[in-house]
Design an enzyme around this catalytic site. Structure first.
Site, mmCIF file in Angstrom:
data_model
loop_
_atom_site.group_PDB
_atom_site.id
_atom_site.type_symbol
_atom_site.label_atom_id
_atom_site.label_comp_id
_atom_site.label_asym_id
_atom_site.label_seq_id
_atom_site.Cartn_x
_atom_site.Cartn_y
_atom_site.Cartn_z
ATOM 1 C CE LYS A 128 -1.270 -2.842 2.497
ATOM 2 N NZ LYS A 128 -0.956 -4.319 2.582
ATOM 3 C CD GLU B 60 3.027 -5.250 9.582
ATOM 4 O OE1 GLU B 60 4.074 -5.810 9.688
ATOM 5 O OE2 GLU B 60 2.067 -5.690 9.219
ATOM 6 C CE1 TYR C 169 -10.775 -9.852 -1.330
ATOM 7 C CE2 TYR C 169 -11.098 -7.972 -2.661
ATOM 8 C CZ TYR C 169 -11.299 -8.657 -1.551
ATOM 9 O OH TYR C 169 -11.930 -7.959 -0.575
HETATM 10 P P1 ATP Z 1 0.039 -8.544 6.021
HETATM 11 O O1 ATP Z 1 -0.335 -7.506 6.674
HETATM 12 O O2 ATP Z 1 -0.601 -10.093 6.626
HETATM 13 O O3 ATP Z 1 1.340 -8.868 5.791
HETATM 14 P P2 ATP Z 1 -0.854 -7.266 3.653
HETATM 15 O O4 ATP Z 1 -0.572 -6.207 4.420
HETATM 16 O O5 ATP Z 1 -0.465 -7.696 2.104
HETATM 17 O O6 ATP Z 1 -0.320 -8.680 4.540
HETATM 18 P P3 ATP Z 1 -3.579 -6.637 3.312
HETATM 19 O O7 ATP Z 1 -3.359 -5.808 2.130
HETATM 20 O O8 ATP Z 1 -4.436 -5.753 4.416
HETATM 21 O O9 ATP Z 1 -2.527 -7.634 3.725
HETATM 22 O O10 ATP Z 1 -4.842 -7.694 2.741
HETATM 23 C C1 ATP Z 1 -4.448 -8.874 1.960
HETATM 24 C C2 ATP Z 1 -5.616 -9.508 1.336
HETATM 25 O O11 ATP Z 1 -6.601 -8.538 0.809
HETATM 26 C C3 ATP Z 1 -5.603 -10.659 0.395
HETATM 27 O O12 ATP Z 1 -5.302 -11.978 0.971
HETATM 28 C C4 ATP Z 1 -6.946 -10.651 -0.228
HETATM 29 O O13 ATP Z 1 -7.714 -11.562 0.405
HETATM 30 C C5 ATP Z 1 -7.422 -9.163 -0.204
HETATM 31 N N1 ATP Z 1 -7.375 -8.452 -1.178
HETATM 32 C C6 ATP Z 1 -7.928 -7.320 -1.679
HETATM 33 N N2 ATP Z 1 -7.719 -6.814 -3.053
HETATM 34 C C7 ATP Z 1 -6.870 -7.798 -3.430
HETATM 35 C C8 ATP Z 1 -5.987 -7.500 -4.643
HETATM 36 N N3 ATP Z 1 -6.259 -6.797 -5.653
HETATM 37 N N4 ATP Z 1 -5.242 -8.796 -4.960
HETATM 38 C C9 ATP Z 1 -5.063 -9.540 -3.766
HETATM 39 N N5 ATP Z 1 -5.838 -9.448 -2.870
HETATM 40 C C10 ATP Z 1 -6.730 -8.646 -2.311
HETATM 41 MG MG MG Z 2 -0.691 -5.546 6.352
#
Ligand code: ATP
Ligand code: MG
Length: 265
Positions: A13, A71, A138
């Site tokens: 992000k 984090e 997703y």
């Molecule tokens: P962590 O914090 O556990 O290391 P992360 O920060 O990557 O993981 P998030 O981005 O909050 O986690 O959430 C990831 C989840 O969001 C995926 O597992 C899926 O279920 C969902 N998701 C939403 N949009 C998408 C996308 N465009 N591609 C893939 N997954 C998505």
């Molecule tokens: Mg995360």
């Protein structure tokens, strides 16, 4: 320009802040090297702040970053800003970051503490969707799940009590996927299985959240993480489950950017 990056297990992000304006963007974590190249090319003069599991990797590749945050601290700083902007004034609550996995936190005027975690999260949603119906996109998964019905898949409390009085609401799930052997599976489609997968993830994390809220003597549960993104099935489940237990769920708009935003602060 200031750029905050939360490099998570599934998604990176990015928050761009310049003057009063703000822009958010996500990248698949597998494209981390492409993002690094883009930042080197287009943002060499900007301040880059990092957090998340892949922050160290990015810091090594990008020279001269402005700082790396833990984090959980970054996420809480960003979350407080988003809550304030959205008029959610709480000073004592639990919050759940439903990312690839889920982490649970308690927030009070003294700050936040991480109080637990679960491997059940957005990664579970995608992984089970792939195994059960061979889908891994997703957006496609959540759109199809909206059309489903999980009544024949999940075992409800009233199924077990079969018409007799129930000690807890009969509509609560007694066992996710627990009705598969007894239910009518003849015309069960992928949409039903996907909705049941989201039910499993949503109910599991909400149940833990509710127990934590009770333990910390608050009714308020705050939800963030990309797993909630456009996910009406998950949001309905969270709100309904919280309501059945007398708790209040607050789902934060753009909550998945809390870490990226907080990294800058
Ligand atoms: P962590 O914090 O556990 O290391 P992360 O920060 O990557 O993981 P998030 O981005 O909050 O986690 O959430 C990831 C989840 O969001 C995926 O597992 C899926 O279920 C969902 N998701 C939403 N949009 C998408 C996308 N465009 N591609 C893939 N997954 C998505
Ligand atoms: Mg995360």
């Amino acid at each position: 320009m200031k750029i905050g990056i939360d490099a998570g297990g599934t998604l990176i992000k990015v928050a761009y802040l310049e003057g009063g304006s703000r822009k958010f963007e996500k990248w698949p974590s597998v494209e981390i090297d492409r993002l690094i190249e883009k930042l080197k090319r287009e943002h060499a003069a900007d301040q880059i702040f990092l957090t998340g599991g892949k922050a160290e990797y990015m810091a090594e590749k990008l020279e001269n970053t402005a700082g790396t945050s833990i984090e959980f601290d970054a996420t809480y700083r960003g979350l407080k800003i988003l809550m304030e902007e959205q008029g959610i004034a709480l000073d004592h609550f639990v919050y759940l970051n439903v990312g690839t996995g889920t982490s649970f936190h308690h927030a009070s005027p003294e700050g936040q503490e991480r109080v637990g975690g679960s491997g059940v999260g957005g990664g579970t949603l995608i992984g089970l969707a792939k195994l059960l119906v061979d889908m891994d996109d997703y957006e496609e998964i959540i759109r199809l799940a909206e059309k489903g019905n999980r009544d024949e898949i999940d075992l409800k409390v009233h199924h077990i009590y079969a018409g007799r009085p129930t000690p807890i609401p009969g509509d609560l799930t007694a066992s996710n996927f627990g009705n598969v052997l007894s239910g009518d599976t003849s015309d069960m489609g992928p949409e039903d299985k996907l909705q049941a997968v989201i039910g499993l993830v949503g109910e599991t994390v909400t149940a833990v959240g509710i127990s934590l809220a009770e333990g910390f003597e608050t009714n308020d549960m705050v939800f963030i993480g990309s797993t909630l993104l456009d996910n009406s099935v998950m949001k309905d489940i969270i709100n309904r489950y919280a309501g059945l237990k007398g708790a209040k769920a607050h789902i934060i708009h753009n909550g998945e950017y809390s870490g990226a935003l907080g990294a800058i602060l």
